[in-house]
Design an enzyme around this catalytic site. Structure first.
Site, PDB file in Angstrom:
ATOM      1  N   GLY A   1       0.798  -1.224   0.000  1.00  0.00           N
ATOM      2  CA  GLY A   1       0.000   0.000   0.000  1.00  0.00           C
ATOM      3  C   GLY A   1       0.826   1.267   0.000  1.00  0.00           C
ATOM      4  N   ASN A   2       0.154   2.376  -0.210  1.00  0.00           N
ATOM      5  CA  ASN A   2       0.812   3.682  -0.162  1.00  0.00           C
ATOM      6  C   ASN A   2      -0.229   4.770   0.050  1.00  0.00           C
ATOM      7  OD1 ASN A   2       0.176   3.500  -3.213  1.00  0.00           O
ATOM      8  ND2 ASN A   2       1.822   1.996  -2.886  1.00  0.00           N
TER       9      ASN A   2
ATOM     10  N   THR B   1       9.014   3.821  -0.817  1.00  0.00           N
ATOM     11  CA  THR B   1       8.939   2.461  -1.343  1.00  0.00           C
ATOM     12  C   THR B   1       9.514   1.465  -0.329  1.00  0.00           C
ATOM     13  OG1 THR B   1       9.457   1.102  -3.259  1.00  0.00           O
ATOM     14  CG2 THR B   1      11.165   2.648  -2.588  1.00  0.00           C
ATOM     15  N   GLY B   2       8.879   0.318  -0.214  1.00  0.00           N
ATOM     16  CA  GLY B   2       9.440  -0.805   0.552  1.00  0.00           C
ATOM     17  C   GLY B   2       9.499  -0.666   2.060  1.00  0.00           C
TER      18      GLY B   2
ATOM     19  N   SER C   1       6.856   3.103  -5.615  1.00  0.00           N
ATOM     20  CA  SER C   1       6.916   2.745  -7.040  1.00  0.00           C
ATOM     21  C   SER C   1       5.524   2.788  -7.680  1.00  0.00           C
ATOM     22  CB  SER C   1       7.505   1.336  -7.186  1.00  0.00           C
ATOM     23  OG  SER C   1       6.661   0.415  -6.512  1.00  0.00           O
ATOM     24  N   GLU C   2       4.492   2.872  -6.842  1.00  0.00           N
ATOM     25  CA  GLU C   2       3.121   2.914  -7.372  1.00  0.00           C
ATOM     26  C   GLU C   2       2.589   4.344  -7.445  1.00  0.00           C
ATOM     27  OE1 GLU C   2       1.509  -1.499  -6.232  1.00  0.00           O
ATOM     28  OE2 GLU C   2       1.216   0.043  -4.727  1.00  0.00           O
TER      29      GLU C   2
ATOM     30  N   HIS D   1      -4.012   3.829  -1.072  1.00  0.00           N
ATOM     31  CA  HIS D   1      -4.046   2.526  -1.749  1.00  0.00           C
ATOM     32  C   HIS D   1      -3.665   1.474  -0.716  1.00  0.00           C
ATOM     33  CE1 HIS D   1      -3.064  -0.946  -4.038  1.00  0.00           C
ATOM     34  NE2 HIS D   1      -1.755  -0.775  -3.925  1.00  0.00           N
TER      35      HIS D   1
ATOM     36  N   HIS E   1      -5.280  -7.205  -6.979  1.00  0.00           N
ATOM     37  CA  HIS E   1      -4.219  -6.426  -6.362  1.00  0.00           C
ATOM     38  C   HIS E   1      -4.655  -5.704  -5.080  1.00  0.00           C
ATOM     39  CE1 HIS E   1      -0.952  -3.091  -6.996  1.00  0.00           C
ATOM     40  NE2 HIS E   1      -1.162  -3.350  -5.726  1.00  0.00           N
TER      41      HIS E   1
HETATM   42 ZN   LIG Z   1      -0.425  -2.378  -4.056  1.00  0.00          ZN
END
Ligand SMILES: [Zn+2]
Length: 218
Positions: free
Chosen positions: A26-27, A42-43, A70-71, A90, A156
């Site tokens: 998620g983000n 990220t990560g 990255s999304e 997300h 996803h």
């Molecule tokens: Zn995702």
């Protein structure tokens, strides 16, 4: 600015606490203005993030600081298509994802049984699959914007946007709750209601006991 950053951290923890994502999934982003969008890195594990780790990007995907998710193209597509969007969440809500896995042809979450779905979110589309991190994540989402604030991403996750971060978070919480209720209803309906009951005399005695106890303190 510190307020925005702290609020993002708080929302990430809430998403993790409510099982709406796992580990680094998620983000979350908040748009401060066209030149400043704060986004999770990220990560990084969402449960243990601090606000120094948040990254900063512009609306046209220039990195100002940090290592953004990255999304991020998913987020940028929403800000581009939805002028009132100020925040995007997300996540990977399990029941919402399961609907898209179990019924590959489904175009939207079933909405005709629950008035709250129609009133609160309207139809919740299931956006065609795109590989995580790809440009298609944003491209596939765009035809559904700005009409829909809550969307399932096939195989996803889910994404929600709002005029505030709270609103975007609530969208994710809501899509998971609706998905869960629908799954429970289908399971119960198919279960033939074969619950094992207590013996009849035990039930009778319990009701008598209830009368003796009087006003039971719930
Ligand atoms: Zn995702």
């Amino acid at each position: 600015m510190e307020n925005i950053k702290n609020k993002i951290i708080e929302v990430c923890q809430r998403l993790h606490d409510r099982n709406l994502l796992a580990a680094a999934d998620g983000n979350v982003s908040v748009k401060e203005n066209d030149q400043t969008i704060w986004i999770t890195p990220t990560g990084q594990t969402k449960a243990f993030m601090n606000n120094q780790e948040l990254a900063q990007i512009t609306q046209d995907n220039k990195i100002i600081s940090g290592t953004p998710s990255s999304e991020r193209k998913l987020h940028l597509a929403i800000y581009r298509n939805c002028p009132t969007a100020k925040a995007v969440v997300h996540a990977h809500p399990p029941h919402a994802i399961a609907w898209s896995l179990a019924f590959g042809d489904l175009k939207e979450l079933p909405y005709k049984s629950l008035p709250e779905v129609i009133l609160a979110t309207g139809k919740i589309p299931i956006v065609p699959y795109a590989r995580p991190g790809s440009d298609e994540m944003g491209d596939n989402l765009s035809p559904f914007l700005p009409d829909h604030k809550v969307l399932i991403m096939q195989k996803h996750g889910a994404v929600a946007w709002g005029e505030t971060l709270d609103e975007a978070y609530r969208g994710i919480e809501r899509v998971e709750h609706i998905s869960y209720i629908l799954k429970l209803a289908i399971e119960l309906k198919n279960s033939k209601m074969n619950l094992e009951e207590l013996p009849a005399d035990e039930i009778k005695e319990l009701f008598e006991l209830r009368t003796q106890i009087g006003n039971y303190n719930l």
